[in-house]
Design a protein around this motif. Structure first.
Motif, short mmCIF file in Angstrom:
data_model
loop_
_atom_site.label_atom_id
_atom_site.label_comp_id
_atom_site.label_asym_id
_atom_site.label_seq_id
_atom_site.Cartn_x
_atom_site.Cartn_y
_atom_site.Cartn_z
N TYR A 1 47.08 -17.94 6.23
CA TYR A 1 47.70 -16.70 5.75
C TYR A 1 47.25 -16.46 4.32
O TYR A 1 47.57 -17.23 3.42
N GLN A 2 46.47 -15.41 4.11
CA GLN A 2 46.02 -15.07 2.77
C GLN A 2 45.73 -13.59 2.69
O GLN A 2 45.52 -12.93 3.69
N LYS A 3 45.77 -13.05 1.48
CA LYS A 3 45.51 -11.63 1.27
C LYS A 3 44.24 -11.41 0.45
O LYS A 3 43.64 -10.34 0.53
N ARG A 4 43.83 -12.39 -0.35
CA ARG A 4 42.60 -12.24 -1.12
C ARG A 4 41.41 -12.50 -0.22
O ARG A 4 41.28 -13.57 0.37
N TYR A 5 40.55 -11.53 -0.12
CA TYR A 5 39.41 -11.63 0.78
C TYR A 5 38.24 -12.32 0.11
O TYR A 5 37.88 -12.00 -1.03
N VAL A 6 37.62 -13.26 0.82
CA VAL A 6 36.41 -13.93 0.36
C VAL A 6 35.28 -13.46 1.28
O VAL A 6 35.31 -13.74 2.49
N PRO A 7 34.29 -12.73 0.75
CA PRO A 7 33.23 -12.16 1.59
C PRO A 7 32.46 -13.22 2.36
O PRO A 7 32.15 -14.30 1.84
N ASN A 8 32.14 -12.89 3.62
CA ASN A 8 31.31 -13.74 4.47
C ASN A 8 30.22 -12.88 5.11
O ASN A 8 30.51 -11.78 5.62
N ARG A 9 29.01 -13.36 5.06
CA ARG A 9 27.87 -12.61 5.58
C ARG A 9 28.08 -12.25 7.06
O ARG A 9 28.49 -13.08 7.87
N GLY A 10 27.79 -10.98 7.39
CA GLY A 10 27.89 -10.54 8.76
C GLY A 10 29.22 -9.92 9.14
O GLY A 10 29.34 -9.31 10.20
N GLU A 11 30.23 -10.04 8.27
CA GLU A 11 31.53 -9.48 8.58
C GLU A 11 31.57 -7.98 8.30
O GLU A 11 30.88 -7.48 7.42
N HIS A 12 32.42 -7.28 9.04
CA HIS A 12 32.62 -5.85 8.82
C HIS A 12 33.83 -5.64 7.93
O HIS A 12 34.86 -6.30 8.10
N VAL A 13 33.71 -4.72 6.98
CA VAL A 13 34.79 -4.46 6.02
C VAL A 13 34.98 -2.96 5.83
O VAL A 13 34.07 -2.17 6.07
N VAL A 14 36.18 -2.60 5.41
CA VAL A 14 36.47 -1.22 5.03
C VAL A 14 36.52 -1.18 3.52
O VAL A 14 37.32 -1.89 2.89
N GLY A 15 35.66 -0.38 2.91
CA GLY A 15 35.58 -0.33 1.45
C GLY A 15 35.86 1.05 0.89
O GLY A 15 35.80 2.06 1.61
N ILE A 16 36.18 1.07 -0.39
CA ILE A 16 36.44 2.32 -1.10
C ILE A 16 35.36 2.50 -2.17
O ILE A 16 35.17 1.62 -3.02
N VAL A 17 34.65 3.60 -2.13
CA VAL A 17 33.58 3.87 -3.10
C VAL A 17 34.21 4.14 -4.47
O VAL A 17 35.05 5.04 -4.60
N THR A 18 33.83 3.36 -5.47
CA THR A 18 34.42 3.49 -6.81
C THR A 18 33.46 4.06 -7.84
O THR A 18 33.89 4.65 -8.83
N GLN A 19 32.16 3.86 -7.62
CA GLN A 19 31.16 4.38 -8.56
C GLN A 19 29.94 4.87 -7.80
O GLN A 19 29.63 4.39 -6.71
N LYS A 20 29.27 5.84 -8.42
CA LYS A 20 28.08 6.42 -7.81
C LYS A 20 27.07 6.65 -8.92
O LYS A 20 27.27 7.45 -9.81
#
Length: 241
Positions: A61-80
């Motif tokens: 049980y955790q809320k802080r996400y640790v990225p793993n190659r190949g996983e799908h994520v939902v992201g929010i664009v913060t800069q362009k």
């Protein structure tokens, strides 16, 4: 201490099942596991699980996400800026997303992505020594279900353990909901879920069902969905907007 599939593991425990050499299958280590030489250790506390054919991970049980190659994520664009978008994926640092990482994108045909938009993407690079990198296409250059998500949908967050639960191929949640509801969903391994149904009420109902599934046993999913559907019907018959 040696443990087996289904046991509670603590950091430092040796995973006996994965030390068995099997040339017929390729072993994939998921979150919570680390290999040293020919031995696999747990570095998180949780329940050791396995999905076919040979994917092992620690369900914690955790809320802080640790990225793993190949996983799908939902992201929010913060800069362009320039050729790169910066995307918040809920990890310790933001990920980068090239404008060329979309289907059909060229220097002259750039995707219409703005700050604040949501994207459903795949992690191409995920290393503790490198910035996470996202793509919105598969290995054949097709977006399939990846790409920008509609602003008409609803975004909410949940625990990472719930994401693993609802994305399990044996989970009846989405199949049960789809019997009577038409909806789109993008569930990221980073604990973010985007949902879009025909109406606001139906969208909220789907989101409520997903969140409630965290504490529902597998045999209670159908009853859970049925109860939420009845509530939705009562709300619609009462003319509540």
């Amino acid at each position: 201490m040696e443990v087996n599939i289904g046991d509670v593991v603590m950091p430092g425990d040796t995973i006996k099942d994965i030390t068995i050499i099997n040339k017929k299958e390729t072993i994939i280590l998921g979150p919570g596991l680390r290999r040293e030489a020919d031995t696999v250790f747990a570095y998180k506390a949780g329940i050791l699980k396995k999905t076919e054919p040979a994917v092992y991970y620690v369900d914690s049980y955790q809320k802080r996400y640790v990225p793993n190659r190949g996983e799908h994520v939902v992201g929010i664009v913060t800069q362009k800026g320039g050729d790169i978008f910066k995307v918040d994926i809920g990890a310790s640092e933001q990920a980068s997303l090239s404008y060329l990482a979309f289907e059909g994108a060229t220097k002259k045909n750039r995707p219409d992505i703005q700050v604040g938009d949501l994207v459903f993407a795949k992690l191409l690079v995920a290393s503790k020594d490198m910035e996470p990198e996202l793509v919105c296409v598969d290995s054949h250059g097709k977006e399939k279900k990846l790409g920008a998500l509609s602003s008409e949908g609803m975004l909410f967050t949940c625990s990472l353990s719930l994401i693993r639960k609802i994305l399990n191929r044996n989970s009846p949640l989405f199949k049960t909901l789809a019997h009577n509801q038409a909806f789109e969903v993008a569930a990221g391994m980073n604990g973010r879920v985007w949902v879009k149904a025909r109406t606001i009420q139906e969208t909220i109902a789907i989101a409520t069902a997903i969140l409630a599934a965290e504490y529902a046993p597998p045999n209670g999913i159908k009853k859970l969905c049925s109860d939420i559907e009845k509530t939705l019907l009562l709300t619609q018959s009462a003319g509540i907007d």
